[in-house]
Write a protein that holds these residues in place. Structure first.
Motif, PDB file in Angstrom:
ATOM      1  N   LEU A 123       0.683  -1.187   0.021  1.00  0.00           N
ATOM      2  CA  LEU A 123       0.004   0.007  -0.081  1.00  0.00           C
ATOM      3  C   LEU A 123       0.855   1.337   0.006  1.00  0.00           C
ATOM      4  CD1 LEU A 123      -2.182  -2.134   0.916  1.00  0.00           C
ATOM      5  CD2 LEU A 123      -3.237  -0.264   2.139  1.00  0.00           C
ATOM      6  N   PRO A 124       0.599   2.078  -0.780  1.00  0.00           N
ATOM      7  CA  PRO A 124       1.422   3.229  -0.814  1.00  0.00           C
ATOM      8  C   PRO A 124       1.256   4.268   0.214  1.00  0.00           C
ATOM      9  CG  PRO A 124       0.350   3.193  -3.075  1.00  0.00           C
ATOM     10  CD  PRO A 124      -0.231   1.806  -2.250  1.00  0.00           C
ATOM     11  N   VAL A 125       0.221   4.259   0.723  1.00  0.00           N
ATOM     12  CA  VAL A 125      -0.123   5.099   2.127  1.00  0.00           C
ATOM     13  C   VAL A 125       0.910   4.357   3.038  1.00  0.00           C
ATOM     14  CG1 VAL A 125      -1.967   3.727   2.835  1.00  0.00           C
ATOM     15  CG2 VAL A 125      -1.910   6.132   3.406  1.00  0.00           C
ATOM     16  N   LEU A 126       1.348   3.182   3.182  1.00  0.00           N
ATOM     17  CA  LEU A 126       1.960   2.823   4.359  1.00  0.00           C
ATOM     18  C   LEU A 126       3.678   2.618   4.016  1.00  0.00           C
ATOM     19  CD1 LEU A 126      -0.400  -0.239   5.531  1.00  0.00           C
ATOM     20  CD2 LEU A 126      -0.319   2.101   6.307  1.00  0.00           C
ATOM     21  N   LEU A 170       3.611   9.468   8.139  1.00  0.00           N
ATOM     22  CA  LEU A 170       2.618   8.572   7.910  1.00  0.00           C
ATOM     23  C   LEU A 170       1.301   9.658   7.920  1.00  0.00           C
ATOM     24  CD1 LEU A 170       0.900   5.988   7.749  1.00  0.00           C
ATOM     25  CD2 LEU A 170       0.768   5.768  10.174  1.00  0.00           C
ATOM     26  N   VAL A 171       1.385  10.577   8.776  1.00  0.00           N
ATOM     27  CA  VAL A 171       0.155  11.544   8.652  1.00  0.00           C
ATOM     28  C   VAL A 171       0.036  12.156   7.050  1.00  0.00           C
ATOM     29  CG1 VAL A 171      -0.426  13.769   9.862  1.00  0.00           C
ATOM     30  CG2 VAL A 171       0.563  11.961  11.122  1.00  0.00           C
ATOM     31  N   PHE A 172       1.270  12.624   6.795  1.00  0.00           N
ATOM     32  CA  PHE A 172       1.287  13.263   5.470  1.00  0.00           C
ATOM     33  C   PHE A 172       0.901  12.183   4.372  1.00  0.00           C
ATOM     34  CE2 PHE A 172       4.528  16.325   7.482  1.00  0.00           C
ATOM     35  CZ  PHE A 172       3.771  17.369   7.169  1.00  0.00           C
ATOM     36  N   ALA A 173       1.321  10.897   4.542  1.00  0.00           N
ATOM     37  CA  ALA A 173       0.734  10.039   3.420  1.00  0.00           C
ATOM     38  C   ALA A 173      -0.670   9.788   3.590  1.00  0.00           C
ATOM     39  CB  ALA A 173       1.468   8.645   3.717  1.00  0.00           C
ATOM     40  N   CYS A 174      -1.371   9.636   4.677  1.00  0.00           N
ATOM     41  CA  CYS A 174      -2.767   9.583   4.859  1.00  0.00           C
ATOM     42  C   CYS A 174      -3.545  10.771   4.302  1.00  0.00           C
ATOM     43  CB  CYS A 174      -3.183   9.514   6.256  1.00  0.00           C
ATOM     44  SG  CYS A 174      -2.678   7.863   6.800  1.00  0.00           S
ATOM     45  N   LEU A 175      -2.868  12.056   4.397  1.00  0.00           N
ATOM     46  CA  LEU A 175      -3.239  13.421   3.951  1.00  0.00           C
ATOM     47  C   LEU A 175      -3.562  13.230   2.591  1.00  0.00           C
ATOM     48  CD1 LEU A 175      -1.884  16.194   6.157  1.00  0.00           C
ATOM     49  CD2 LEU A 175      -4.448  15.434   6.025  1.00  0.00           C
ATOM     50  N   GLN A 176      -2.337  12.790   1.913  1.00  0.00           N
ATOM     51  CA  GLN A 176      -2.332  12.503   0.447  1.00  0.00           C
ATOM     52  C   GLN A 176      -3.394  11.397  -0.059  1.00  0.00           C
ATOM     53  OE1 GLN A 176       1.366  10.811  -1.258  1.00  0.00           O
ATOM     54  NE2 GLN A 176       1.207  12.143  -2.919  1.00  0.00           N
ATOM     55  N   HIS A 177      -3.300  10.446   0.653  1.00  0.00           N
ATOM     56  CA  HIS A 177      -4.179   9.486   0.391  1.00  0.00           C
ATOM     57  C   HIS A 177      -5.737   9.855   0.256  1.00  0.00           C
ATOM     58  CE1 HIS A 177      -6.298   5.510   0.466  1.00  0.00           C
ATOM     59  NE2 HIS A 177      -6.924   5.751   1.402  1.00  0.00           N
ATOM     60  N   LEU A 178      -6.076  10.516   1.374  1.00  0.00           N
ATOM     61  CA  LEU A 178      -7.549  11.118   1.392  1.00  0.00           C
ATOM     62  C   LEU A 178      -7.781  12.256   0.270  1.00  0.00           C
ATOM     63  CD1 LEU A 178      -7.775  11.118   5.003  1.00  0.00           C
ATOM     64  CD2 LEU A 178      -9.163   9.856   3.678  1.00  0.00           C
ATOM     65  N   THR A 179      -6.701  12.976  -0.073  1.00  0.00           N
ATOM     66  CA  THR A 179      -6.828  13.991  -1.027  1.00  0.00           C
ATOM     67  C   THR A 179      -7.133  13.418  -2.431  1.00  0.00           C
ATOM     68  OG1 THR A 179      -5.617  15.514   0.137  1.00  0.00           O
ATOM     69  CG2 THR A 179      -5.661  15.786  -2.162  1.00  0.00           C
ATOM     70  N   GLN A 180      -6.293  12.324  -2.525  1.00  0.00           N
ATOM     71  CA  GLN A 180      -6.634  11.679  -3.941  1.00  0.00           C
ATOM     72  C   GLN A 180      -8.238  11.012  -3.887  1.00  0.00           C
ATOM     73  OE1 GLN A 180      -3.514   8.828  -3.613  1.00  0.00           O
ATOM     74  NE2 GLN A 180      -1.821  10.119  -4.812  1.00  0.00           N
ATOM     75  N   ARG A 181      -8.647  10.469  -2.838  1.00  0.00           N
ATOM     76  CA  ARG A 181      -9.696  10.063  -2.773  1.00  0.00           C
ATOM     77  C   ARG A 181     -10.848  11.057  -3.056  1.00  0.00           C
ATOM     78  NH1 ARG A 181     -14.122   8.460   0.472  1.00  0.00           N
ATOM     79  NH2 ARG A 181     -14.496   6.321   0.942  1.00  0.00           N
ATOM     80  N   LEU A 182     -10.872  12.114  -2.557  1.00  0.00           N
ATOM     81  CA  LEU A 182     -11.776  13.317  -2.890  1.00  0.00           C
ATOM     82  C   LEU A 182     -11.526  13.774  -4.209  1.00  0.00           C
ATOM     83  CD1 LEU A 182     -13.518  15.651  -1.850  1.00  0.00           C
ATOM     84  CD2 LEU A 182     -11.449  17.064  -1.317  1.00  0.00           C
ATOM     85  N   GLN A 183     -10.311  13.769  -4.989  1.00  0.00           N
ATOM     86  CA  GLN A 183     -10.291  14.053  -6.348  1.00  0.00           C
ATOM     87  C   GLN A 183     -11.236  13.161  -7.090  1.00  0.00           C
ATOM     88  OE1 GLN A 183      -6.149  13.998  -6.502  1.00  0.00           O
ATOM     89  NE2 GLN A 183      -5.593  16.322  -6.223  1.00  0.00           N
ATOM     90  N   ARG A 184     -10.884  11.706  -6.664  1.00  0.00           N
ATOM     91  CA  ARG A 184     -11.557  10.739  -7.637  1.00  0.00           C
ATOM     92  C   ARG A 184     -13.093  10.889  -7.492  1.00  0.00           C
ATOM     93  NH1 ARG A 184      -8.137   7.151  -5.161  1.00  0.00           N
ATOM     94  NH2 ARG A 184     -10.008   6.376  -3.811  1.00  0.00           N
ATOM     95  N   VAL A 185     -13.703  11.582  -6.409  1.00  0.00           N
ATOM     96  CA  VAL A 185     -15.321  11.687  -6.202  1.00  0.00           C
ATOM     97  C   VAL A 185     -15.469  12.909  -7.089  1.00  0.00           C
ATOM     98  CG1 VAL A 185     -16.825  12.522  -4.467  1.00  0.00           C
ATOM     99  CG2 VAL A 185     -15.211  10.882  -3.697  1.00  0.00           C
ATOM    100  N   GLU A 186     -14.582  14.013  -7.167  1.00  0.00           N
ATOM    101  CA  GLU A 186     -15.002  15.451  -7.805  1.00  0.00           C
ATOM    102  C   GLU A 186     -14.828  15.157  -9.235  1.00  0.00           C
ATOM    103  OE1 GLU A 186     -11.884  17.835  -6.252  1.00  0.00           O
ATOM    104  OE2 GLU A 186     -13.234  18.800  -4.941  1.00  0.00           O
TER     105      GLU A 186
END
Length: 226
Positions: free
Chosen positions: A13-16, A125-141
């Motif tokens: 997992l890239p986030v980890l 890990l905090v920054f990786a999770c922020l990036q992961h959630l940002t990418q998730r939001l981009q997919r929704v948009e």
């Protein structure tokens, strides 16, 4: 699932990727292995969001239900993907569902409190999770933009092309896509109706752009379809 198999899954997992070997081992030790038979819900809207999940085998769909009970699919998740992760952004009650698709799924469940404790110890890990959630939001948009800017036929064709690009097997000009999705699933993913999906697929078949049956779609020439 033994410890080595857990470590192999978590390590993909890239986030980890920010975790050290020792931290991955710590995470693997607290991750619980679970199975769900086909079509079983892993979680439902309004349930407590106290775990996040990592898919190891099978496919999972996530989505919501409209006010009239209609299913709206947000994503089809493949192995080595995380879900239930809105809990990391402060969600305390689930806003969506997660359901096994047409095969049994295997996944790891990690308590949100345990994962957040690990985040407190590792700023990367905090920054990786922020990036992961940002990418998730981009997919929704991106999905929302498609619903607004493209008509039903365009959305269905784009879904076929994108899915073939991710999961299809290319043979010359042709691409074989074994999808295991019903036409209703495709409709729920593209914001259309089952009747519209049927009509568009039949039209594409008459034009000799695709051939399809219950479990697969053969795209004759993906460039021409796109």
């Amino acid at each position: 699932m033994d410890m080595n198999t857990k470590l192999q899954l978590l390590g993909k997992l890239p986030v980890l990727s920010a975790l050290s070997t020792g931290e991955l081992e710590q995470l693997a030790a607290i991750a619980t292995f679970r199975r769900a038979p086909k079509f079983q819900f892993i979680f439902m809207p309004d349930e407590t969001a106290d775990h996040l999940y990592i898919l190891g085998k099978g496919r999972v769909k996530t989505g919501t239900f409209s006010s009239d009970g209609r299913e709206v699919i947000k994503e089809i998740l493949q192995p080595e993907m995380m879900f239930g992760d809105l809990a990391l952004a402060g969600e305390t009650k689930r806003s969506e569902f997660a359901q096994a698709l047409h095969d049994e799924v295997e996944y790891l469940a990690i308590k949100v409190d345990d994962f957040q404790h690990l985040m407190q110890q590792n700023q990367r890990l905090v920054f990786a999770c922020l990036q992961h959630l940002t990418q998730r939001l981009q997919r929704v948009e991106e999905r929302l933009a498609k619903l607004v800017l493209k008509d039903a036929r365009e959305r269905i064709i784009e879904f076929l092309v994108e899915t073939a690009g991710k999961e299809g097997r290319r043979v010359g000009y042709e691409t074989l896509l074994k999808h295991h999705l019903t036409q209703q699933d495709i409709a729920n993913l593209t914001g259309t109706s089952r009747q519209t999906v049927t009509s568009v697929l039949n039209d594409l078949r008459k034009s000799n752009l695709i051939y399809f049956n219950r479990n697969s779609i053969l795209i004759r020439d993906i460039e021409k379809l796109a």
